[in-house]
Write a protein that holds these residues in place. Structure first.
Motif, short mmCIF file in Angstrom:
data_model
loop_
_atom_site.label_atom_id
_atom_site.label_comp_id
_atom_site.label_asym_id
_atom_site.label_seq_id
_atom_site.Cartn_x
_atom_site.Cartn_y
_atom_site.Cartn_z
N UNK A 1 0.84 -1.21 0.00
CA UNK A 1 0.00 0.00 0.00
C UNK A 1 0.87 1.25 0.00
N UNK A 2 1.96 1.24 0.74
CA UNK A 2 2.86 2.38 0.75
C UNK A 2 3.51 2.59 -0.62
N UNK A 3 3.88 1.49 -1.28
CA UNK A 3 4.44 1.59 -2.63
C UNK A 3 3.44 2.22 -3.59
N UNK A 4 2.16 1.95 -3.36
CA UNK A 4 1.11 2.50 -4.22
C UNK A 4 0.74 3.93 -3.84
N UNK A 5 1.36 4.46 -2.80
CA UNK A 5 1.13 5.84 -2.41
C UNK A 5 0.07 6.04 -1.34
N UNK A 6 -0.35 4.97 -0.69
CA UNK A 6 -1.38 5.07 0.35
C UNK A 6 -0.73 4.89 1.73
N UNK B 1 -13.34 -4.17 1.97
CA UNK B 1 -12.96 -3.00 1.18
C UNK B 1 -12.75 -1.86 2.15
N UNK B 2 -11.65 -1.15 1.96
CA UNK B 2 -11.24 -0.06 2.85
C UNK B 2 -11.04 1.20 2.04
N UNK B 3 -11.64 2.31 2.48
CA UNK B 3 -11.37 3.60 1.84
C UNK B 3 -9.95 4.03 2.16
N UNK B 4 -9.24 4.49 1.15
CA UNK B 4 -7.89 4.99 1.35
C UNK B 4 -7.90 6.49 1.19
N UNK C 1 -5.94 -0.89 7.81
CA UNK C 1 -5.49 -1.96 6.92
C UNK C 1 -4.88 -3.10 7.71
N UNK C 2 -4.08 -2.80 8.72
CA UNK C 2 -3.47 -3.85 9.54
C UNK C 2 -4.56 -4.60 10.31
N UNK C 3 -5.47 -3.89 10.93
CA UNK C 3 -6.54 -4.54 11.70
C UNK C 3 -7.40 -5.44 10.84
N UNK C 4 -7.78 -4.96 9.66
CA UNK C 4 -8.61 -5.77 8.76
C UNK C 4 -7.85 -7.00 8.28
N UNK C 5 -6.59 -6.82 7.91
CA UNK C 5 -5.80 -7.96 7.42
C UNK C 5 -5.65 -9.01 8.52
N UNK D 1 -4.30 5.01 5.86
CA UNK D 1 -5.17 4.01 6.48
C UNK D 1 -4.40 2.84 7.08
N UNK D 2 -3.18 3.09 7.54
CA UNK D 2 -2.34 2.00 8.03
C UNK D 2 -3.01 1.18 9.13
N UNK D 3 -3.53 1.84 10.15
CA UNK D 3 -4.11 1.12 11.29
C UNK D 3 -5.29 0.25 10.84
#
Length: 93
Positions: free
Chosen positions: A4-9, A90-93, A16-20, A12-14
Protein backbone atom coordinates in the motif's frame (compact mmCIF):
# COMPACT_ATOMS: atom_id res chain seq x y z
CA UNK A 1 1.48 -2.34 4.40
CA UNK A 2 4.55 -2.16 2.24
CA UNK A 3 2.55 -2.67 -0.94
CA UNK A 4 0.00 0.00 0.00
CA UNK A 5 2.86 2.38 0.75
CA UNK A 6 4.44 1.59 -2.63
CA UNK A 7 1.11 2.50 -4.22
CA UNK A 8 1.13 5.84 -2.41
CA UNK A 9 -1.38 5.07 0.35
CA UNK A 10 -0.27 5.79 3.91
CA UNK A 11 -3.36 7.25 5.58
CA UNK A 12 -5.17 4.01 6.48
CA UNK A 13 -2.34 2.00 8.03
CA UNK A 14 -4.11 1.12 11.29
CA UNK A 15 -7.34 0.05 9.58
CA UNK A 16 -5.49 -1.96 6.92
CA UNK A 17 -3.47 -3.85 9.54
CA UNK A 18 -6.54 -4.54 11.70
CA UNK A 19 -8.61 -5.77 8.76
CA UNK A 20 -5.80 -7.96 7.42
CA UNK A 21 -5.22 -9.53 10.85
CA UNK A 22 -8.94 -10.28 11.27
CA UNK A 23 -9.28 -11.77 7.77
CA UNK A 24 -6.19 -13.97 8.20
CA UNK A 25 -7.34 -15.11 11.66
CA UNK A 26 -10.63 -16.35 10.18
CA UNK A 27 -8.91 -18.07 7.24
CA UNK A 28 -6.44 -19.84 9.56
CA UNK A 29 -9.28 -20.98 11.84
CA UNK A 30 -10.85 -22.77 8.85
CA UNK A 31 -8.05 -25.34 9.15
CA UNK A 32 -6.79 -25.37 5.58
CA UNK A 33 -3.24 -26.34 4.65
CA UNK A 34 -2.34 -22.77 3.69
CA UNK A 35 -3.73 -19.22 3.60
CA UNK A 36 -3.47 -16.72 0.75
CA UNK A 37 -3.80 -12.98 1.17
CA UNK A 38 -4.59 -10.82 -1.85
CA UNK A 39 -4.58 -7.04 -2.14
CA UNK A 40 -5.88 -4.76 -4.88
CA UNK A 41 -6.59 -1.05 -5.17
CA UNK A 42 -8.93 1.01 -7.28
CA UNK A 43 -10.44 4.49 -6.93
CA UNK A 44 -8.75 5.14 -3.56
CA UNK A 45 -10.07 1.89 -2.08
CA UNK A 46 -8.22 -1.29 -1.16
CA UNK A 47 -9.67 -4.78 -1.41
CA UNK A 48 -8.11 -7.22 1.06
CA UNK A 49 -8.96 -10.90 0.62
CA UNK A 50 -7.90 -13.94 2.66
CA UNK A 51 -8.50 -17.42 1.23
CA UNK A 52 -8.47 -20.46 3.53
CA UNK A 53 -7.81 -23.14 0.86
CA UNK A 54 -10.03 -25.54 2.81
CA UNK A 55 -12.70 -27.06 0.58
CA UNK A 56 -16.11 -27.82 1.98
CA UNK A 57 -18.34 -26.10 4.48
CA UNK A 58 -16.90 -24.06 7.33
CA UNK A 59 -18.35 -22.78 10.56
CA UNK A 60 -20.41 -19.63 10.28
CA UNK A 61 -18.56 -16.66 11.74
CA UNK A 62 -21.64 -14.60 12.63
CA UNK A 63 -19.69 -11.85 14.37
CA UNK A 64 -17.17 -11.43 11.54
CA UNK A 65 -18.93 -8.86 9.37
CA UNK A 66 -19.75 -6.49 12.24
CA UNK A 67 -16.14 -6.82 13.43
CA UNK A 68 -14.80 -5.92 9.97
CA UNK A 69 -17.13 -2.94 9.75
CA UNK A 70 -15.97 -1.82 13.18
CA UNK A 71 -12.37 -1.99 11.96
CA UNK A 72 -13.13 0.39 9.09
CA UNK A 73 -14.43 -1.76 6.21
CA UNK A 74 -16.88 0.09 3.97
CA UNK A 75 -17.93 -3.25 2.49
CA UNK A 76 -17.13 -6.84 3.46
CA UNK A 77 -18.26 -10.39 2.97
CA UNK A 78 -17.50 -14.07 2.83
CA UNK A 79 -18.18 -16.85 0.35
CA UNK A 80 -17.15 -20.46 -0.12
CA UNK A 81 -15.99 -22.08 -3.34
CA UNK A 82 -14.07 -25.22 -4.36
CA UNK A 83 -10.77 -23.59 -3.43
CA UNK A 84 -11.94 -22.64 0.08
CA UNK A 85 -13.58 -19.77 1.90
CA UNK A 86 -12.83 -16.21 0.89
CA UNK A 87 -13.26 -13.45 3.42
CA UNK A 88 -12.84 -9.92 2.15
CA UNK A 89 -13.05 -6.28 3.10
CA UNK A 90 -12.96 -3.00 1.18
CA UNK A 91 -11.24 -0.06 2.85
CA UNK A 92 -11.37 3.60 1.84
CA UNK A 93 -7.89 4.99 1.35
Amino acid sequence: MGRLHEWGYREADRAAVGLTEALVRVAVADGGRRVSVHLADQNRQALIVALSHRPGPVEDEGALLPELTGLGAVSCGTDTAEDGRRVWAVLDL
